[in-house]
Design a protein around this motif. Structure first.
Motif, mmCIF file in Angstrom:
data_model
loop_
_atom_site.group_PDB
_atom_site.id
_atom_site.type_symbol
_atom_site.label_atom_id
_atom_site.label_comp_id
_atom_site.label_asym_id
_atom_site.label_seq_id
_atom_site.Cartn_x
_atom_site.Cartn_y
_atom_site.Cartn_z
ATOM 1 N N GLU A 106 56.093 42.111 71.122
ATOM 2 C CA GLU A 106 54.815 41.506 70.750
ATOM 3 C C GLU A 106 55.046 40.073 70.287
ATOM 4 O O GLU A 106 55.893 39.803 69.427
ATOM 5 N N TYR A 107 54.287 39.171 70.852
ATOM 6 C CA TYR A 107 54.412 37.753 70.511
ATOM 7 C C TYR A 107 53.858 37.483 69.112
ATOM 8 O O TYR A 107 52.937 38.149 68.644
ATOM 9 N N VAL A 130 54.250 39.488 74.715
ATOM 10 C CA VAL A 130 52.844 39.698 75.047
ATOM 11 C C VAL A 130 52.004 39.823 73.774
ATOM 12 O O VAL A 130 52.518 40.085 72.681
ATOM 13 N N SER A 131 50.695 39.650 73.937
ATOM 14 C CA SER A 131 49.756 39.883 72.835
ATOM 15 C C SER A 131 48.442 40.365 73.413
ATOM 16 O O SER A 131 48.193 40.231 74.619
ATOM 17 N N SER A 132 47.584 40.927 72.556
ATOM 18 C CA SER A 132 46.295 41.454 72.998
ATOM 19 C C SER A 132 45.172 40.740 72.255
ATOM 20 O O SER A 132 45.271 40.496 71.048
ATOM 21 N N PRO A 172 49.330 46.074 72.996
ATOM 22 C CA PRO A 172 49.861 45.430 74.203
ATOM 23 C C PRO A 172 51.139 46.053 74.757
ATOM 24 O O PRO A 172 51.274 46.204 75.971
ATOM 25 N N ILE A 173 52.077 46.425 73.892
ATOM 26 C CA ILE A 173 53.359 46.932 74.379
ATOM 27 C C ILE A 173 53.178 48.271 75.098
ATOM 28 O O ILE A 173 53.632 48.455 76.226
ATOM 29 N N GLY A 174 52.484 49.201 74.435
ATOM 30 C CA GLY A 174 52.264 50.508 75.042
ATOM 31 C C GLY A 174 51.445 50.428 76.318
ATOM 32 O O GLY A 174 51.688 51.175 77.272
ATOM 33 N N LYS A 176 47.795 39.044 77.157
ATOM 34 C CA LYS A 176 48.348 37.763 77.605
ATOM 35 C C LYS A 176 49.871 37.810 77.590
ATOM 36 O O LYS A 176 50.480 38.303 76.641
ATOM 37 N N ILE A 177 50.466 37.322 78.664
ATOM 38 C CA ILE A 177 51.920 37.154 78.705
ATOM 39 C C ILE A 177 52.231 35.734 78.246
ATOM 40 O O ILE A 177 51.851 34.760 78.896
ATOM 41 N N HIS A 178 52.913 35.602 77.121
ATOM 42 C CA HIS A 178 53.206 34.279 76.560
ATOM 43 C C HIS A 178 54.475 33.668 77.141
ATOM 44 O O HIS A 178 54.538 32.445 77.350
#
Length: 356
Positions: free
Chosen positions: A274-275, A237-239, A246-248, A221-223
Motif C-alpha cells: 500500500e502506497y 497501490v492505493s484506493s 487495494p492489496i486484497g 491507483k498504481i503509484h
C-alpha cells in the motif's frame, strides 16, 4: 479530370485514407513528374470541387516566349485563351497529360503509389503512437540469429529484442505473444520501427490493469512499480474508496488475479504494497516482508537510513540483495540498513539494469 477525381476517391475509400490527403498526394506526384518530363514549368492544381491541373504561363511580347515556351506565352497566343489578358499577366492553361508520354505516365503511377504508401505508413504510425505504453498481442513470425523475436501486429512487424525478453523465455514461430508497445519510430529507410518489451515495469502495470477492473475504473491507483524481470517485482497501490482494500483486491480471491499476472511474466513473484505519501511509511512497507524498526530520511542526498533488528536483516536485504534493490527502485531512495552497511551488497549495478 472527373475520372481522375473519381479514381482518387476510390483509392481513399479502399485504403481507408482521408480523401483530401490522397488528392494532395496526387498533386505532389503530378508536379514532380510534370517538371521532370515537360520541363521547368509552373503547375497549379485546383482541388476545389472538380479537379483541374493547369500549366502557368507569363504573358510577354519578347524573345522569352521563344527561349522558354513552357513558362512564357506571346500576348496574341494568350488572347486565344483569354481575350482580355494583358502583358505581365499569368495565364492558366489546362495541362495536357499526354505531353508526359508513356514513360512519364508510368512514372506518374509509380510516384503516386509511393505517395499513397507514405500516407498509409503515416496513418499506421499515428495509430501506433496512440497505443504507446499499452499491451499489444501478435503472432511470432520469426526469431532471428540474435534471438530477437519478430511479431506480426495486424500487418505491421514489431520486434521484441532479446534484452526486452524475460530471462528463460523462448518463443517459436506461431506463438501468440503479449508485450508492451514501448517505442515507435519512423525511419526513412526501414519504415516504421516498433520495439516491444516484456521487461518494462509498465508492462506489469498494464497486465494488472487488465486483470483488475478496479484499476481500469480508477478506483485503485498504481503509484509505482519496480521489477527484476522473471524474478520479483513490487507494486505500490492505493484506493480512493475506503471500502475497497487495494492489496486484497489486486491479489484476488485465492490469489487468482495476481497469479494470472505472474504466469504471464514467467512466474515472477509480485509483492503488492500500500502506497503512502509519507516516505518513512512508504519505505518501511516497500521492505516487506521485513519488519522495520525506524526510517530516517536524508532528503538532500536521497538516502533512507533504515533500522532493523538483526533477525530481520536477511529479509530486508533479500536473496542476492533483490528485496532492498526493488524497495530502492520503487521508492526512489537509496536505502541503507543501519549497522549492516558491511553486509549489504552494492546493488547499484543491478538496479540500473531495470530502471524505467
Amino acid at each position: 479530370m472527373e475520372k481522375i477525381e473519381d479514381l482518387l476517391s476510390l483509392v481513399a475509400h479502399e485504403k481507408g485514407l482521408d480523401k483530401e490527403e490522397v488528392k494532395e498526394a496526387f498533386k505532389r506526384s503530378i508536379i514532380k513528374i510534370a517538371k521532370k518530363y515537360i520541363g521547368d514549368i509552373d503547375v497549379e492544381i485546383d482541388l476545389e470541387n472538380k479537379m483541374g491541373i493547369y500549366q502557368i504561363f507569363e504573358v510577354v511580347n519578347d524573345d522569352r516566349a521563344l527561349e522558354n515556351s513552357e513558362k512564357y506565352l506571346y500576348l496574341d497566343e494568350a488572347r486565344d485563351f483569354e481575350p482580355d489578358i494583358q502583358l505581365g499577366d499569368k495565364l492558366k492553361v489546362e495541362l495536357d497529360l499526354s505531353k508526359l508520354g508513356r514513360s512519364g505516365a508510368n512514372s506518374l503511377q509509380r510516384e503516386f503509389e509511393k505517395e499513397v504508401t507514405r500516407l498509409l505508413e503515416n496513418e499506421i504510425y499515428r495509430k501506433l503512437i496512440s497505443k504507446l505504453n499499452t499491451i499489444v498481442t501478435g503472432e511470432v513470425i520469426k526469431v532471428d540469429s540474435e534471438e530477437n523475436t519478430w511479431v506480426d501486429l495486424n500487418g505491421v512487424k514489431g520486434v521484441l529484442p532479446m534484452r526486452n525478453r524475460i530471462k528463460g523465455e523462448k518463443f517459436e514461430v506461431g506463438d501468440v505473444l503479449k508485450a508492451l508497445l514501448k517505442f515507435v519510430h519512423f525511419d526513412d529507410k526501414r519504415g516504421i520501427v516498433i520495439e516491444l518489451s516484456r521487461t518494462s515495469p509498465k508492462f506489469l502495470e498494464k497486465l494488472i490493469e487488465k486483470a483488475v477492473p478496479e484499476v481500469r475504473d480508477g478506483i485503485i491507483k498504481i503509484h509505482a512499480s519496480a521489477r527484476i524481470p522473471g524474478i520479483r517485482s513490487k507494486v505500490a497501490v492505493s484506493s480512493i474508496n475506503p471500502r475497497i482494500e487495494p492489496i486484497g483486491t489486486i491479489i484476488g480471491k485465492n490469489g487468482v488475479r495476481i497469479n494470472a499476472v505472474s504466469n504471464e511474466l514467467n512466474g515472477e513473484n509480485i509483492d503488492v504494497i500500500e502506497y503512502s505519501n509519507k516516505p518513512e511509511i512508504y519505505i518501511a512497507r516497500a521492505l516487506s516482508p521485513a519488519i522495520i524498526k525506524s526510517v530516517k530520511i536524508n532528503e538532500k542526498d536521497g538516502v533512507a537510513i533504515v533500522e532493523v533488528d538483526p533477525e530481520q536483516k536477511a529479509k530486508a536485504i533479500g536473496k542476492n540483495g533483490v528485496n532492498i534493490t526493488l524497495a530502492s527502485m520503487l521508492t526512489k531512495y537509496k536505502i541503507v540498513l543501519e549497522d549492516a552497511k558491511e553486509k549489504t551488497k552494492d546493488t547499484s549495478k543491478l538496479e540500473s539494469l531495470f530502471k524505467i
